[in-house]
Scaffold this active site. Structure first.
Site: not given
Length: 345
Positions: A173-174, A177, A188, A197, A270, A275
């Site tokens: 996932h990271e 990005h 974002y 995301e 958020d 998210h």
């Protein structure tokens, strides 16, 4: 460089820590507040360093090239080198998990999509583990991965998070990005941020599925399985198959993700719900993959990858993503093909 213009991406969203601060014990609240403060400070410092770092060339390589460091519970990055490409296991679980996880992510992108690392030009994969003391998060900072060890210093009965290298899909996932910062680069905030995301969740889950050889039917579709300790009533931090059901815990609260646009959450928290509302496109990918069947990283993953690489832009919203994935499915597999109909569903 494009990646530097993006905010820092953390796997655990701020609203989860706010729940802990509201509902947790004194020690849990202190730990959560500290994590939020550290993350906020890092965001500010990162902008100050951006101009200096932008003058440094990125290290390009041929093939997979991983370097894993330890921050030795400090904040200086990257830290002390523990393992480099081809090196033997270090014996440190976090080091070896970061090494294996970045390799598994590289393998998915190269083997299936012929992408050469994060930037498609052979970018070196650097990771740092043991960031700070008991840091409850993991993030991509535009140059490398950084992992905390969870709230290991809390009493055993109060611990909520294990070390953040424990979940392969979190690593995928990271790192995705990073991929997104070189491709769609969706802003974002709001729906573009939720797409940002969601694409990370998609390819994080596909990294795990590819590594384990799982079909769409066999996969758990949970993001962050294993990240919670046994004290938490939850499977992981998100469910792509059933958004809103990943956890329901007295301290962490209930998973707030909607699965359908009928339940879209309007919020300024958020970053406009990046998210939270990502559950909607997450569910769309799951439905597509399940409808097509077989290995989700092949046809469904190819549709999503081409859409990210070639079609999405900074202001793309959910409707754009729906239209473009449908369009790409038709181009790849034929108009009114089973694959295109799966996207439509």
């Amino acid at each position: 460089m494009v990646g530097l213009l993006h905010p820092i991406h953390c796997v655990i969203p701020p609203f989860m820590f706010k729940e802990i601060i509201t509902r947790g014990s004194d020690s849990q609240r202190t730990w959560a507040l500290r994590t939020l403060e550290v993350t906020a400070r890092f965001r500010g410092e990162r902008q100050a360093l951006a101009e200096l770092r932008e003058m440094l060339p990125r290290v390009q390589t041929t093939g997979k090239n991983r370097f894993v460091y330890t921050a030795d519970n400090g904040s200086s990055l990257p830290g002390r080198l523990m393992r480099s490409e081809g090196g033997l296991p270090s014996g440190d679980d976090a080091v070896d998990e970061a090494y294996d996880g970045s390799g598994a992510t590289y393998d998915l992108y190269w083997d299936i999509y012929q992408r050469k690392s994060i930037d498609n030009s052979g970018m070196r994969l650097d990771s740092s583990v043991h960031y700070l003391q008991g840091y409850d998060n993991a993030f991509w900072n535009g140059y490398q991965m950084v992992y905390g060890d969870g709230d290991e210093d809390l009493p055993a009965e109060e611990r909520l998070f294990n070390r953040f290298t424990i979940a392969l899909d979190v690593i995928g996932h990271e790192l995705t990005h990073g991929v997104t910062s070189f491709e769609g680069n969706m802003t974002y905030y709001g729906q573009p941020g939720a797409l940002n995301e969601s694409f990370s969740d998609v390819f994080g889950s596909l990294t795990k599925q590819y590594k384990l050889g799982q079909s769409a039917a066999e996969a758990d579709w949970i993001i962050g399985a294993g990240l919670f300790t046994e004290n938490v009533n939850g499977q992981g931090i998100r469910s792509m198959k059933a958004p809103g059901t990943a956890y329901d815990d007295p301290v962490l609260g209930k998973d707030p993700q909607p699965a359908h646009m009928n339940d879209y959450v309007q919020t300024v928290e958020d970053n406009g719900g990046v998210h939270i509302n990502s559950g909607i496109p997450n569910r769309a990918f799951y439905v597509t993959a399940a409808e097509i069947g077989g290995s989700a990283w092949l046809k469904a993953g190819q549709i999503w990858y081409v859409t990210l690489r070639d079609r999405l832009g900074q202001t793309s919203n959910f409707q754009n993503a729906a239209d473009l994935t449908y369009e790409v499915a038709g181009e790849l597999y034929g108009t009114n093909s089973a694959e295109q109909q799966a996207v439509k569903k």
